[in-house]
Scaffold this motif. Structure first.
Motif, short mmCIF file in Angstrom:
data_model
loop_
_atom_site.label_atom_id
_atom_site.label_comp_id
_atom_site.label_asym_id
_atom_site.label_seq_id
_atom_site.Cartn_x
_atom_site.Cartn_y
_atom_site.Cartn_z
N SER A 195 0.84 -1.20 0.00
CA SER A 195 0.00 0.00 0.00
C SER A 195 0.87 1.25 0.00
O SER A 195 0.52 2.26 0.58
N ASP A 248 3.10 4.60 -1.19
CA ASP A 248 2.99 5.78 -2.04
C ASP A 248 4.35 6.07 -2.65
O ASP A 248 5.39 5.69 -2.11
N ASN A 288 -1.70 7.12 -5.58
CA ASN A 288 -0.56 6.83 -4.71
C ASN A 288 0.72 7.48 -5.22
O ASN A 288 1.81 7.12 -4.81
#
Length: 125
Positions: free
Chosen positions: A51, A53, A82
């Motif tokens: 998850s 960025d 992201n």
């Protein structure tokens, strides 16, 4: 403090080192796309492995390269939420003032690509 051209392994937080202008921002789009693919492929309910960025620093010269326009367009098309590009809009390139080589409204171009554009009035405050 971060060097002007940070190198992978020598600057904390730098995950890759790229070459000529525009390659770094294009690389960041690939990294953001990979994050989405990894998440869709490997994440399970209650077990989120991916998850992350992706952040990229870019200058006026990067924004003038065709490669960065194409990469930004692709990122907007895929709605990569992201990905964050931080553009140092100081109106200077290695050749001199950007007014010598471009007159386009770059933030408006990014809005057209579907990006969320935030303007910082005073980056020092």
């Amino acid at each position: 403090s971060c060097p002007g051209h940070p190198e992978y392994r020598y600057t904390a937080g730098v995950e890759t080192t790229t070459g000529p202008l525009g390659q770094g921002v294009a690389n960041s789009v690939g990294m953001a796309m990979a994050s989405k693919w990894y998440a869709q492929t490997f994440n399970k309910p209650g077990f989120e492995l991916f998850s992350y960025d992706v952040y990229a620093m870019c200058g006026d010269g990067c924004m003038q390269e065709g490669l960065s326009s194409e990469a930004a367009s692709l990122a907007g098309h895929h709605k990569l939420d992201n990905l964050c590009w931080i553009w140092d809009n100081n109106q200077i390139t290695i050749e001199g003032n950007t007014s010598w080589s471009t007159s386009e409204d770059i933030p408006t171009r990014f809005l057209a690509y579907g990006w969320n554009v935030l303007r910082v009035g005073d980056a020092n405050d």
